[in-house]
Design a protein around this motif. Structure first.
Motif, PDB file in Angstrom:
ATOM      1  N   MET A  47       0.804  -1.216   0.000  1.00 32.90           N
ATOM      2  CA  MET A  47       0.000   0.000   0.000  1.00 32.90           C
ATOM      3  C   MET A  47       0.842   1.273   0.000  1.00 32.90           C
ATOM      4  SD  MET A  47      -2.831  -1.076   2.868  1.00 32.90           S
ATOM      5  CE  MET A  47      -3.513  -2.737   2.898  1.00 32.90           C
ATOM      6  N   VAL A  48       0.446   2.218  -0.865  1.00 34.18           N
ATOM      7  CA  VAL A  48       0.958   3.579  -0.808  1.00 34.18           C
ATOM      8  C   VAL A  48       0.095   4.413   0.127  1.00 34.18           C
ATOM      9  CG1 VAL A  48       1.416   5.669  -2.148  1.00 34.18           C
ATOM     10  CG2 VAL A  48       1.879   3.410  -3.149  1.00 34.18           C
ATOM     11  N   ASP A  49      -1.231   4.230   0.036  1.00 32.56           N
ATOM     12  CA  ASP A  49      -2.163   5.004   0.858  1.00 32.56           C
ATOM     13  C   ASP A  49      -3.408   4.170   1.125  1.00 32.56           C
ATOM     14  OD1 ASP A  49      -3.315   7.547   2.033  1.00 32.56           O
ATOM     15  OD2 ASP A  49      -4.772   7.170   0.446  1.00 32.56           O
ATOM     16  N   SER A  50      -3.840   4.151   2.394  1.00 29.20           N
ATOM     17  CA  SER A  50      -5.060   3.426   2.768  1.00 29.20           C
ATOM     18  C   SER A  50      -6.037   4.317   3.530  1.00 29.20           C
ATOM     19  CB  SER A  50      -4.705   2.195   3.616  1.00 29.20           C
ATOM     20  OG  SER A  50      -4.038   2.593   4.812  1.00 29.20           O
ATOM     21  N   ASP A  51      -5.831   5.640   3.466  1.00 30.95           N
ATOM     22  CA  ASP A  51      -6.643   6.572   4.263  1.00 30.95           C
ATOM     23  C   ASP A  51      -7.810   7.174   3.497  1.00 30.95           C
ATOM     24  OD1 ASP A  51      -4.872   6.054   6.264  1.00 30.95           O
ATOM     25  OD2 ASP A  51      -3.808   7.980   6.124  1.00 30.95           O
ATOM     26  N   ASN A  52      -8.008   6.797   2.231  1.00 31.68           N
ATOM     27  CA  ASN A  52      -9.131   7.321   1.451  1.00 31.68           C
ATOM     28  C   ASN A  52     -10.363   6.496   1.799  1.00 31.68           C
ATOM     29  OD1 ASN A  52     -10.945   8.297  -0.399  1.00 31.68           O
ATOM     30  ND2 ASN A  52      -9.647   7.956  -2.190  1.00 31.68           N
TER      31      ASN A  52
END
Length: 203
Positions: free
Chosen positions: A88-93
């Motif tokens: 994962m690069v980003d999981s906050d969306n």
């Protein structure tokens, strides 16, 4: 019945989606269900090979806190978190919603999630029911699983959610529905996620 729903959009490292999907289907579906989480649809984004989209739901915010503590503090996540996080690069969306949840069957074709940011959430919800929903049905792309923003305080702050915005979203089967001009109703153009359901992996 309306429940608390998370719509989660993960940006992944290039080429890592199959790794996460395999791990998710093998370990994280049953692991979350054992902790009291209802795992909904899991999707690949047809327009972004490095995006994984999925939903999960909870009866209420207190149940959400209990279930997330149980899963993320439990053995399944502890055993596999490093491998999952490495994809994962980003999981906050993450949109926190209230609605029925959504899980396309394994045999389903593509689906579209349409996400709208209304200027006036109440007025747009009325407009949707009175005008937009009938128009979508008449066009052969009926709206399924309509959700609206849930503004309760995040009961599991270790996992951020998007705040300070109102959305109304729904799912349709097949190609992206054609929408009328909604510029007087919305803050920005509707976002349409073209998705294909993940096929269940066998253990």
């Amino acid at each position: 019945m309306n429940v608390i729903v998370e719509l989660r959009q993960y940006t992944l490292h290039p080429g890592a989606r199959d790794t996460l999907v395999d791990l998710f289907e093998r370990e994280f579906v049953t692991g979350q269900e054992a902790a009291g989480i209802t795992v909904g649809g899991r999707f690949q984004d047809l327009d972004d090979p490095d995006r994984f989209v999925w939903l999960r739901s909870f009866p209420d915010m207190a149940a959400r806190a209990r279930a997330l503590h149980a899963f993320y503090g439990g053995p399944v996540w502890q055993a596999h978190r490093e491998r999952a996080n490495a994809t994962m690069v980003d999981s906050d969306n993450v949109l926190l919603l209230r609605g029925p949840g959504f899980a396309a069957p394994d045999t389903a074709g593509p689906v579209v999630a349409t996400i709208c940011h209304p200027l006036d959430p109440t007025a747009f919800a009325d407009h949707f029911e009175q005008h937009l929903r009938p128009a979508l049905t008449a066009a052969g792309t009926p709206a399924q699983a309509v959700h609206r923003s849930e503004h309760a305080e995040n009961t599991f702050p270790a996992l951020p959610v998007r705040t300070g915005e109102d959305v109304l979203l729904w799912f349709t089967a097949g190609k992206a529905p054609r929408l009328p001009d909604l510029s007087t109703q919305l803050k920005s153009a509707p976002q349409q996620l073209r998705l294909t359901p993940v096929q269940r992996r066998q253990a």
